[in-house]
Design a protein around this motif. Structure first.
Motif, PDB file in Angstrom:
ATOM      1  N   VAL A   1      18.845 -33.704   3.564  1.00 24.26           N
ATOM      2  CA  VAL A   1      19.965 -33.579   2.606  1.00 24.26           C
ATOM      3  C   VAL A   1      20.228 -34.862   1.861  1.00 24.26           C
ATOM      4  O   VAL A   1      19.305 -35.893   2.218  1.00 24.26           O
TER       5      VAL A   1
ATOM      6  N   TYR B   1       7.369 -32.711   8.990  1.00 23.25           N
ATOM      7  CA  TYR B   1       7.777 -32.988   7.524  1.00 23.25           C
ATOM      8  C   TYR B   1       6.906 -32.196   6.619  1.00 23.25           C
ATOM      9  O   TYR B   1       7.104 -32.255   5.434  1.00 23.25           O
TER      10      TYR B   1
ATOM     11  N   LEU C   1      12.402 -30.274   7.564  1.00 21.14           N
ATOM     12  CA  LEU C   1      12.681 -30.020   6.094  1.00 21.14           C
ATOM     13  C   LEU C   1      14.151 -29.419   5.811  1.00 21.14           C
ATOM     14  O   LEU C   1      14.821 -29.889   5.105  1.00 21.14           O
ATOM     15  N   GLN C   2      14.339 -28.449   6.965  1.00 20.85           N
ATOM     16  CA  GLN C   2      15.923 -27.839   6.751  1.00 20.85           C
ATOM     17  C   GLN C   2      16.678 -28.816   6.958  1.00 20.85           C
ATOM     18  O   GLN C   2      18.135 -28.744   6.590  1.00 20.85           O
ATOM     19  N   HIS C   3      16.624 -29.858   7.385  1.00 25.88           N
ATOM     20  CA  HIS C   3      17.500 -30.827   7.921  1.00 25.88           C
ATOM     21  C   HIS C   3      17.699 -32.031   6.767  1.00 25.88           C
ATOM     22  O   HIS C   3      18.732 -32.815   6.739  1.00 25.88           O
TER      23      HIS C   3
ATOM     24  N   ASP D   1       6.713 -27.946   8.846  1.00 25.63           N
ATOM     25  CA  ASP D   1       7.943 -27.893   7.957  1.00 25.63           C
ATOM     26  C   ASP D   1       9.287 -27.838   8.658  1.00 25.63           C
ATOM     27  O   ASP D   1      10.336 -27.689   7.921  1.00 25.63           O
ATOM     28  N   ALA D   2       9.217 -28.050  10.035  1.00 23.62           N
ATOM     29  CA  ALA D   2      10.459 -27.402  10.822  1.00 23.62           C
ATOM     30  C   ALA D   2      11.725 -28.740  10.361  1.00 23.62           C
ATOM     31  O   ALA D   2      12.802 -28.545  10.459  1.00 23.62           O
TER      32      ALA D   2
ATOM     33  N   ARG E   1       5.349 -32.042   0.352  1.00 25.04           N
ATOM     34  CA  ARG E   1       5.604 -30.637   0.920  1.00 25.04           C
ATOM     35  C   ARG E   1       6.469 -29.756  -0.134  1.00 25.04           C
ATOM     36  O   ARG E   1       6.402 -28.548  -0.348  1.00 25.04           O
ATOM     37  N   LEU E   2       7.471 -30.630  -0.539  1.00 23.49           N
ATOM     38  CA  LEU E   2       8.712 -29.867  -1.282  1.00 23.49           C
ATOM     39  C   LEU E   2       8.090 -29.812  -2.854  1.00 23.49           C
ATOM     40  O   LEU E   2       8.444 -28.641  -3.593  1.00 23.49           O
TER      41      LEU E   2
END
Ligand SMILES: Cc1cc2nc3c(=O)[nH]c(=O)nc-3n(C[C@H](O)[C@H](O)[C@H](O)COP(=O)(O)O)c2cc1C
Length: 403
Positions: free
Chosen positions: A328, A278, A324-326, A321-322, A252-253
Motif C-alpha cells: 500500500v 514480490y 503484492l497484496q500487502h 506475487d504473494a 510485476r505490477l
C-alpha cells in the motif's frame, strides 16, 4: 499449484531450468572451466559474460569488495563475439546447463549479428544487456561515450521497444530476456517497453547502477586496489537486495504477464522466497557466489527444495506475487498501537538498547532492560541492536506473555 501444468517446475522466460538458482552474467560465467563448476554445483542455468561485436575498450576485473556487502567493479574483461560464441558452443557441448547469451550493441544491425551468432551456437535464451553501467566514459576526464549500449539504453523506453522488437521480428523463435536496471524514474515504462517489444521475460537488477569507492583518509585517494585512478562502477552484492525487491514488485505490477528473473543482493534461500513473493519467477546470483564459492549454489538450491516440500508446493509459482497484496502507499499503512517489550529471561542487561540515539523509552530496572510503553514509538529499531534477541514485538508470539 502451478498455474500452467505444462510448465516445468523451474523455468524463466521460456527456458526450462535444471534447478532454482541461475548463475548471473559476470566473472563466474566467463570461462568454460567455471561453467563446469556451475554445472557440478547444480546451477539451474547460466548467463554468459557480456559480449560485444567488439568490446568498446579493453579491461580486466578490478573491484572494491566488502564481504557480504558490496562488490563495486568499474571494469572487467568483456568478450568479443568470437570468444562469446565459442564459450556458448562449448558450454552447450560440454555441460548440461541451459545457457543465456548476454550481449549488448550500439546499433540495430549489431544486435542482429550477435543474436544470429548466439542462436547458431545453441544459446537457449538471449539476455539483451540494457544494464551494464560501465560503458559511459563521460565522467572524470574521459570523453563522452560513443557507445549507446548497456544501461544507457534503459534511459529511453522508445529505444528499448525498438531494439526488442527488431530482434523479435527477425528471430521470432528466440527467447528474449532483456536485462534492465532502474536508472531513471521511467522504470515501469521500460518494463512495459520490454513487454511491448515482444520479449519472453525481463531480468531485473536492483543495482544502484553505479557507485564510487570510499576515500582513504590518509592518502585521500579512492580505494580501488590494483588500479591507478578510480572510476564509478557497477554496484553489486547484498547492498542491492532491497532495491531489487522493489524493482521486482514494480516490474510485476507494470507487466503482470511477463516472466521475471531477478538479481541483486541475493545471498540465501529466504532472499529467493522474498523475490518470488514480490513477483519473480526465477532468481540469479553473482556476488554471493564470488564471495562464498560454488557450494552456495547447491546449498541455496537444497534449502529451497526443502522449503517447497515443507509447504507442500511444487516451486516458485505457488508463492509468486504473494507479497503484492500487502503493498500500500505509506499514507495507507495501518499502524499498530502495540509497543515493544523485553523478554526478561533472555535479557542480559548489557544496556546496548539504551544507546539508541532517537529513543528515550528504554531504561535498566533490576539489571534488565525495561521499555516504557508510554515513550515507545514502535519504530522497530531496538530489536536489531539487541545481541540477546530479547526484545519482543507484538508480531512475535512471545509478546503475548508480556503484561
Ligand atoms: C564483477 C561483476 C561483473 C559483472 N558483469 C556482468 C556482465 O557482464 N553482464 C551482466 O549482465 N551483468 C554483469 N554483472 C551483474 C550480475 O550479473 C548481477 O546482475 C549483479 O551482480 C547483481 O547480483 P548480485 O548482487 O548477486 O551480484 C556483473 C557483476 C559483477 C559483480
Amino acid at each position: 499449484m502451478c498455474p500452467d501444468d505444462s510448465r516445468p517446475r523451474f523455468h524463466a522466460a521460456g527456458v526450462p531450468l535444471r534447478g532454482p538458482v541461475i548463475v548471473a552474467s559476470g566473472p563466474l560465467t566467463s570461462r568454460l572451466s567455471l561453467l563446469r563448476l556451475a554445472d557440478s554445483a547444480g546451477a539451474g542455468a547460466v548467463s554468459l559474460k557480456l559480449t560485444f561485436l567488439k568490446p568498446p575498450f579493453a579491461g580486466e576485473m578490478r573491484s572494491f569488495s566488502v564481504l557480504d556487502s558490496v562488490i563495486l567493479s568499474p571494469v572487467e574483461r568483456r568478450l568479443a563475439i568470437d570468444e562469446g560464441v565459442e564459450l556458448c558452443r562449448n558450454a552447450k557441448a560440454e555441460t548440461s546447463l541451459p545457457v543465456w547469451a548476454n550481449y549488448s550493441a550500439g546499433d540495430p544491425d549489431e544486435w542482429l549479428v550477435l543474436t544470429e551468432a548466439f542462436l547458431a551456437a545453441g544459446a537457449d535464451g538471449l539476455e539483451l544487456n540494457f544494464c551494464c553501467p560501465n560503458l559511459d566514459t563521460s565522467y572524470g576526464r574521459g570523453a563522452r561515450s560513443s557507445t549507446h549500449a548497456g544501461a544507457l539504453i534503459c534511459t529511453d523506453p522508445d529505444l528499448v521497444v525498438s531494439i526488442v522488437r527488431n530482434v523479435a521480428e527477425h528471430f521470432p523463435e528466440a527467447r528474449l530476456l532483456p536485462k534492465i536496471v532502474n536508472n531513471t524514474h521511467l522504470f515501469r515504462e521500460v518494463v512495459g517497453a520490454v513487454a511491448e517489444g515482444g520479449a519472453s521475460g525481463v531480468h531485473v537488477v536492483g543495482q544502484p547502477v553505479s557507485g564510487a569507492p570510499p576515500v582513504d583518509p590518509d592518502t585521500l585517494k579512492p580505494v580501488l586496489p590494483f588500479a591507478d585512478g578510480v572510476s564509478f562502477g557497477s554496484t553489486n552484492g547484498s547492498v542491492c537486495l532491497y532495491n531489487t525487491l522493489k524493482c521486482v514488485a514494480e516490474a510485476r505490477l507494470a507487466a503482470p504477464k511477463l516472466d521475471i528473473v531477478a538479481s541483486g543482493g541475493v545471498s540465501d534461500w529466504s532472499d529467493c522466497v522474498s523475490m518470488y513473493a514480490y513477483g519473480a519467477d526465477a532468481v540469479a546470483l553473482c556476488s554471493a557466489v564470488m564471495w562464498h564459492g560454488w557450494k552456495l549454489v547447491s546449498s541455496i538450491s537444497e534449502n529451497l527444495l526443502r522449503y517447497f516440500d515443507a509447504r507442500g508446493i511444487d516451486g516458485p509459482a505457488a508463492v509468486r506475487d504473494a507479497a503484492l497484496q500487502h503493498l500500500v502507499s505509506p499514507a495507507h499503512l495501518r499502524l499498530s498501537p502495540l509497543r515493544a517489550s523485553v523478554d526478561v529471561d533472555k535479557c542480559a542487561g548489557c544496556g546496548r538498547c539504551l544507546s539508541i540515539g532517537h529513543c528515550e523509552a528504554v531504561s535498566l530496572r533490576d539489571g534488565k532492560a525495561f521499555i516504557d510503553p508510554a515513550l515507545c514509538m514502535s519504530c522497530g529499531v531496538c530489536r536489531s541492536v539487541c545481541p540477546a534477541d530479547a526484545i519482543v514485538y507484538d508480531d512475535d508470539p512471545r509478546c503475548r506473555k508480556e503484561p
